[in-house]
Motif scaffolding. Structure first.
Motif, PDB file in Angstrom:
ATOM      1  N   ALA A 117       0.824  -1.202   0.000  1.00  0.00           N
ATOM      2  CA  ALA A 117       0.000   0.000   0.000  1.00  0.00           C
ATOM      3  C   ALA A 117       0.860   1.255   0.000  1.00  0.00           C
ATOM      4  O   ALA A 117       2.009   1.243   0.435  1.00  0.00           O
ATOM      5  N   VAL A 118       0.258   2.350  -0.481  1.00  0.00           N
ATOM      6  CA  VAL A 118       0.937   3.639  -0.496  1.00  0.00           C
ATOM      7  C   VAL A 118      -0.119   4.730  -0.315  1.00  0.00           C
ATOM      8  O   VAL A 118      -1.237   4.600  -0.807  1.00  0.00           O
ATOM      9  N   ILE A 119       0.234   5.766   0.434  1.00  0.00           N
ATOM     10  CA  ILE A 119      -0.614   6.954   0.557  1.00  0.00           C
ATOM     11  C   ILE A 119      -0.145   7.955  -0.488  1.00  0.00           C
ATOM     12  O   ILE A 119       1.036   8.322  -0.516  1.00  0.00           O
ATOM     13  N   THR A 120      -1.051   8.406  -1.343  1.00  0.00           N
ATOM     14  CA  THR A 120      -0.593   9.255  -2.445  1.00  0.00           C
ATOM     15  C   THR A 120      -1.705  10.122  -3.011  1.00  0.00           C
ATOM     16  O   THR A 120      -2.885   9.812  -2.853  1.00  0.00           O
ATOM     17  N   ARG A 121      -1.275  11.206  -3.646  1.00  0.00           N
ATOM     18  CA  ARG A 121      -2.160  12.001  -4.504  1.00  0.00           C
ATOM     19  C   ARG A 121      -1.492  12.227  -5.855  1.00  0.00           C
ATOM     20  O   ARG A 121      -2.004  12.987  -6.677  1.00  0.00           O
ATOM     21  N   ALA A 122      -0.364  11.553  -6.062  1.00  0.00           N
ATOM     22  CA  ALA A 122       0.400  11.718  -7.297  1.00  0.00           C
ATOM     23  C   ALA A 122      -0.305  10.996  -8.443  1.00  0.00           C
ATOM     24  O   ALA A 122      -0.566   9.789  -8.358  1.00  0.00           O
ATOM     25  N   PRO A 123      -0.615  11.686  -9.531  1.00  0.00           N
ATOM     26  CA  PRO A 123      -1.335  11.068 -10.642  1.00  0.00           C
ATOM     27  C   PRO A 123      -0.663   9.822 -11.199  1.00  0.00           C
ATOM     28  O   PRO A 123      -1.335   8.834 -11.518  1.00  0.00           O
ATOM     29  N   ASP A 124       0.680   9.848 -11.335  1.00  0.00           N
ATOM     30  CA  ASP A 124       1.365   8.697 -11.931  1.00  0.00           C
ATOM     31  C   ASP A 124       1.258   7.458 -11.041  1.00  0.00           C
ATOM     32  O   ASP A 124       1.125   6.333 -11.541  1.00  0.00           O
ATOM     33  N   ILE A 125       1.278   7.661  -9.720  1.00  0.00           N
ATOM     34  CA  ILE A 125       1.152   6.517  -8.809  1.00  0.00           C
ATOM     35  C   ILE A 125      -0.278   6.008  -8.783  1.00  0.00           C
ATOM     36  O   ILE A 125      -0.517   4.797  -8.772  1.00  0.00           O
ATOM     37  N   LEU A 126      -1.239   6.911  -8.790  1.00  0.00           N
ATOM     38  CA  LEU A 126      -2.649   6.494  -8.837  1.00  0.00           C
ATOM     39  C   LEU A 126      -2.944   5.723 -10.118  1.00  0.00           C
ATOM     40  O   LEU A 126      -3.675   4.730 -10.098  1.00  0.00           O
ATOM     41  N   ARG A 127      -2.362   6.158 -11.214  1.00  0.00           N
ATOM     42  CA  ARG A 127      -2.562   5.435 -12.480  1.00  0.00           C
ATOM     43  C   ARG A 127      -1.917   4.055 -12.447  1.00  0.00           C
ATOM     44  O   ARG A 127      -2.425   3.109 -13.046  1.00  0.00           O
ATOM     45  N   ALA A 128      -0.794   3.945 -11.748  1.00  0.00           N
ATOM     46  CA  ALA A 128      -0.071   2.671 -11.698  1.00  0.00           C
ATOM     47  C   ALA A 128      -0.682   1.685 -10.710  1.00  0.00           C
ATOM     48  O   ALA A 128      -0.424   0.481 -10.796  1.00  0.00           O
ATOM     49  N   ALA A 129      -1.482   2.189  -9.781  1.00  0.00           N
ATOM     50  CA  ALA A 129      -2.055   1.318  -8.747  1.00  0.00           C
ATOM     51  C   ALA A 129      -3.041   0.323  -9.347  1.00  0.00           C
ATOM     52  O   ALA A 129      -3.717   0.600 -10.337  1.00  0.00           O
ATOM     53  N   ASP A 130      -3.124  -0.841  -8.715  1.00  0.00           N
ATOM     54  CA  ASP A 130      -4.080  -1.862  -9.141  1.00  0.00           C
ATOM     55  C   ASP A 130      -5.453  -1.635  -8.534  1.00  0.00           C
ATOM     56  O   ASP A 130      -6.472  -1.959  -9.143  1.00  0.00           O
TER      57      ASP A 130
END
Length: 212
Positions: free
Chosen positions: A30-43
């Motif tokens: 898991a990761v806490i994020t608001r970064a678009p690239d990480i949100l796009r990469a998340a499953d």
């Protein structure tokens, strides 16, 4: 086994840390994020929340997350779990505010309307049980009976279609405490505050949930 990444959406509101810790406890990546690239990469995604409906929607727009999440959920069909206020945001609108929600589930958020002679306090706060309407669905797998979770809320979910109601809870009257439609899952209670019951919910979501 390659762990799938779950992104806990950080939009300056909610209980992101508690949700993150529970996901890690069940072995999720898991990761806490608001970064678009990480949100796009998340499953998968988790949208937590504590506070008011309009403030949450305003934050999502301010941080340019509203349209991005809409794309990820409706176009890319990423599985998402909304928790407490985050669950309410997946609906079309709320009696608490004036702004539009995501509308991923055809539902409204309404204030509790308990009878005066019932002497029930609002908000509904504390432990209560849920009654699955579709017990065989994977998100409820291996949960001990009775299924008990911690609630704190003055408004509840009212889906238009009975098929989207996955569990109910009694507080003056039965209300929908879990709803879902396709890749969207919404829970009015706080699994992150619900000990072994919450751990199992997050385990089921991380390991099995794809669609209702």
């Amino acid at each position: 086994m390659l762990l799938k990444m779950i992104a806990v959406v950080d939009y300056d509101i909610g209980t992101v840390g508690s949700v993150f810790n529970m996901l890690r406890k069940v072995g999720a990546k898991a990761v806490i994020t608001r970064a678009p690239d990480i949100l796009r990469a998340a499953d998968k995604l988790v949208l937590p929340g504590v506070g008011s409906f309009d403030e949450a929607i305003s934050n999502l727009h301010r941080l340019e997350l509203f349209d991005l999440l809409n794309e990820l959920v409706t176009e890319q069909h990423k599985p998402i779990l909304g928790v407490c206020l985050g669950a309410q945001l997946v609906a079309k609108s709320s009696e608490e505010g004036k702004l539009a929600g995501f509308g991923w589930i055809d539902a409204q958020i309404v204030r509790f309307k308990t009878a005066k002679d019932q002497k029930l306090r609002i908000p509904h706060m504390g432990w209560n049980t849920i009654k699955p309407t579709r017990p065989g669905i994977g998100i409820f797998a291996d949960l001990p009976e009775p299924m008990r979770f911690y609630f704190v809320h003055s408004y509840h979910m009212l889906p238009s279609s009975p098929a989207d109601a996955l569990a109910t809870t009694d507080y003056g009257y039965p209300f929908v405490s879990v709803m879902g439609h396709q890749n969207v899952l919404a829970m009015q209670f706080h699994p992150e505050k619900s000990h072994k019951f919450g751990l199992q919910i997050y385990k089921n979501f991380s390991e099995h949930f794809v669609s209702c």
